[in-house]
Design a protein around this motif. Structure first.
Motif, PDB file in Angstrom:
ATOM      1  N   LEU A  27      48.538  37.485  28.628  1.00 27.72           N
ATOM      2  CA  LEU A  27      49.296  38.253  29.604  1.00 27.72           C
ATOM      3  C   LEU A  27      48.429  38.939  30.655  1.00 27.72           C
ATOM      4  CD1 LEU A  27      51.830  39.894  27.136  1.00 27.72           C
ATOM      5  CD2 LEU A  27      52.346  38.123  28.819  1.00 27.72           C
ATOM      6  N   ALA A  28      47.118  38.840  30.507  1.00 27.63           N
ATOM      7  CA  ALA A  28      46.209  39.529  31.430  1.00 27.63           C
ATOM      8  C   ALA A  28      46.042  38.724  32.712  1.00 27.63           C
ATOM      9  CB  ALA A  28      44.858  39.760  30.758  1.00 27.63           C
ATOM     10  N   ILE A  29      47.102  38.634  33.494  1.00 29.47           N
ATOM     11  CA  ILE A  29      47.102  37.865  34.739  1.00 29.47           C
ATOM     12  C   ILE A  29      46.280  38.600  35.793  1.00 29.47           C
ATOM     13  CG2 ILE A  29      48.505  36.824  36.530  1.00 29.47           C
ATOM     14  CD1 ILE A  29      49.072  35.638  33.810  1.00 29.47           C
ATOM     15  N   GLU A  30      45.324  37.909  36.373  1.00 32.40           N
ATOM     16  CA  GLU A  30      44.483  38.525  37.397  1.00 32.40           C
ATOM     17  C   GLU A  30      45.269  38.734  38.690  1.00 32.40           C
ATOM     18  OE1 GLU A  30      40.644  36.580  37.843  1.00 32.40           O
ATOM     19  OE2 GLU A  30      40.977  35.603  35.909  1.00 32.40           O
ATOM     20  N   GLU A  31      44.877  39.766  39.419  1.00 34.60           N
ATOM     21  CA  GLU A  31      45.564  40.136  40.650  1.00 34.60           C
ATOM     22  C   GLU A  31      45.595  38.983  41.647  1.00 34.60           C
ATOM     23  OE1 GLU A  31      47.731  42.757  43.058  1.00 34.60           O
ATOM     24  OE2 GLU A  31      47.021  43.082  40.996  1.00 34.60           O
ATOM     25  N   ARG A  32      44.555  38.172  41.669  1.00 33.96           N
ATOM     26  CA  ARG A  32      44.493  37.090  42.660  1.00 33.96           C
ATOM     27  C   ARG A  32      45.605  36.065  42.482  1.00 33.96           C
ATOM     28  NH1 ARG A  32      40.901  32.605  40.804  1.00 33.96           N
ATOM     29  NH2 ARG A  32      40.345  32.991  38.629  1.00 33.96           N
ATOM     30  N   TYR A  33      46.226  36.036  41.286  1.00 35.95           N
ATOM     31  CA  TYR A  33      47.332  35.110  41.068  1.00 35.95           C
ATOM     32  C   TYR A  33      48.671  35.714  41.477  1.00 35.95           C
ATOM     33  CZ  TYR A  33      43.976  32.346  38.412  1.00 35.95           C
ATOM     34  OH  TYR A  33      42.894  31.603  38.048  1.00 35.95           O
ATOM     35  N   LEU A  34      48.657  36.990  41.854  1.00 41.59           N
ATOM     36  CA  LEU A  34      49.889  37.676  42.236  1.00 41.59           C
ATOM     37  C   LEU A  34      50.011  37.861  43.743  1.00 41.59           C
ATOM     38  CD1 LEU A  34      49.934  40.444  39.464  1.00 41.59           C
ATOM     39  CD2 LEU A  34      50.976  38.175  39.387  1.00 41.59           C
ATOM     40  N   PHE A  35      48.985  37.451  44.483  1.00 37.77           N
ATOM     41  CA  PHE A  35      48.997  37.668  45.934  1.00 37.77           C
ATOM     42  C   PHE A  35      50.134  36.924  46.623  1.00 37.77           C
ATOM     43  CE2 PHE A  35      47.760  33.738  48.093  1.00 37.77           C
ATOM     44  CZ  PHE A  35      47.350  32.967  47.022  1.00 37.77           C
ATOM     45  N   ARG A  36      50.637  35.875  45.982  1.00 40.27           N
ATOM     46  CA  ARG A  36      51.676  35.046  46.599  1.00 40.27           C
ATOM     47  C   ARG A  36      53.022  35.750  46.688  1.00 40.27           C
ATOM     48  NH1 ARG A  36      53.851  31.229  42.123  1.00 40.27           N
ATOM     49  NH2 ARG A  36      53.440  32.409  40.229  1.00 40.27           N
ATOM     50  N   TYR A  37      53.183  36.848  45.936  1.00 38.74           N
ATOM     51  CA  TYR A  37      54.456  37.568  45.937  1.00 38.74           C
ATOM     52  C   TYR A  37      54.507  38.631  47.037  1.00 38.74           C
ATOM     53  CZ  TYR A  37      55.184  35.760  41.152  1.00 38.74           C
ATOM     54  OH  TYR A  37      55.349  34.966  40.049  1.00 38.74           O
ATOM     55  N   ALA A  38      55.699  38.864  47.570  1.00 42.58           N
ATOM     56  CA  ALA A  38      55.926  40.040  48.408  1.00 42.58           C
ATOM     57  C   ALA A  38      55.744  41.280  47.534  1.00 42.58           C
ATOM     58  CB  ALA A  38      57.326  40.006  49.001  1.00 42.58           C
ATOM     59  N   GLU A  39      55.471  42.423  48.144  1.00 40.11           N
ATOM     60  CA  GLU A  39      55.110  43.612  47.380  1.00 40.11           C
ATOM     61  C   GLU A  39      56.176  43.993  46.349  1.00 40.11           C
ATOM     62  OE1 GLU A  39      52.627  46.293  45.906  1.00 40.11           O
ATOM     63  OE2 GLU A  39      52.137  44.835  47.478  1.00 40.11           O
TER      64      GLU A  39
END
Length: 297
Positions: free
Chosen positions: A240-252
């Motif tokens: 579950l430790a998803i890195e921030e760089r994989y979340l950049f694709r989402y709107a805030e």
């Protein structure tokens, strides 16, 4: 359009082509060869990794018949056989194996999340069934085969122009036809960036939350299958430790929701797996490894 596939959002279209530069053939010739290849792969005549579950086979067959074989001949001849052979050479059957493996991991991840107590809408089972079926169609197979092959390689640095064309074509069509990708909802601006001013949750009030939830399951399935592939056990804390760089694709706003969901899942998993009997119940769920919850090093 087949009911197992999605239409693009208004203002977006799938690419329309008459030729395939990579194969140097007319599009209809490629499409016929692909229809035969997918059919043979499902029957075990070429490649490996075809699904064993009849329901999964049936869904892929339905997509192949309706989309790849729509109105075309279904036999190889002196024109289509060389194209078939070339697609085998560039590892299209390997891509089909990878897509099938990922979809299985997605189903297993969904079942895991349900079992530990995560809740989803009644639509999610149908969304999981449809997930990534577009990867078996003529709009996407070549680009994925070029970029990832049979999964033994990661992202390639493409140097051949025809390969770049295929990957760009595939990526556009995959985003255009799969609403679990944020890119489906965020239009491209003139500078080539994604407009994230309105989140998925608001752009589609009826289904947006379900698509974001599907994107979370997708992200976890990919991470479990690839990042944890060589770990002797599946540590859910690490999973579950998803890195921030994989979340950049989402709107805030979407990103905030995703992070909140991951925290909830972490708590559910910790509580559930603290019971030894519950931990034992997941042995062999994904493969021959135990599923545990341990602090990160």
């Amino acid at each position: 359009m087949n009911s197992l596939l999605y239409q693009p959002r208004e203002g977006v279209e799938f690419t329309q082509r008459s030729e395939i530069p990579l194969l140097k053939v007319q599009y209809s010739t490629f499409q016929t060869a692909l229809f035969c290849l997918v059919r043979d792969w499902l029957k075990g005549k070429v490649g490996v990794g075809a699904p064993e579950e009849e329901s999964v086979k049936n869904d892929i067959t339905e997509v192949n018949d309706a989309v790849n074989g729509d109105g075309l001949k279904d036999v190889l001849d002196e024109e289509t056989k060389p194209v078939y052979d070339e697609m085998v050479k560039i590892k299209v059957p390997g891509h089909l194996k990878v897509a099938t493996s990922h979809r299985k991991w997605l189903r297993l991840t969904y079942e895991f999340l349900q079992k530990i107590g995560a809740t989803f809408s009644d639509k999610m089972t149908a969304l999981v069934r449809k997930h990534d079926l577009s990867k078996y169609t003529h709009r996407e197979v070549l680009g994925y085969a070029v970029m990832f092959g049979d999964g033994s390689i990661d992202w390639r640095q493409l140097e051949i122009e025809a390969e770049k064309i295929e990957w760009d074509n595939t990526l556009h069509n995959h985003y255009a036809g799969n609403p679990h990708h944020p890119e489906y909802f965020y239009p491209l601006t003139e500078d080539g960036k994604r407009d994230k001013s309105v989140p998925m949750l608001k752009l589609d009030p009826e289904n947006g939350k379900d698509y974001v939830d599907e994107s979370i399951i997708d992200m976890l399935a990919a991470r479990g299958e690839r990042v944890l592939a060589k770990d002797p056990e599946i540590n859910v804390k690490k999973w579950l430790a998803i890195e921030e760089r994989y979340l950049f694709r989402y709107a805030e706003e979407d990103k905030v929701y995703v992070k909140e969901c991951l925290k909830k899942v972490e708590k559910l998993a910790e509580d559930f797996l603290s019971d030894v009997e519950n931990e034992d119940s997941f042995y062999g769920h994904f493969d021959d490894r135990a599923v545990v919850f341990k602090p990160l090093d």
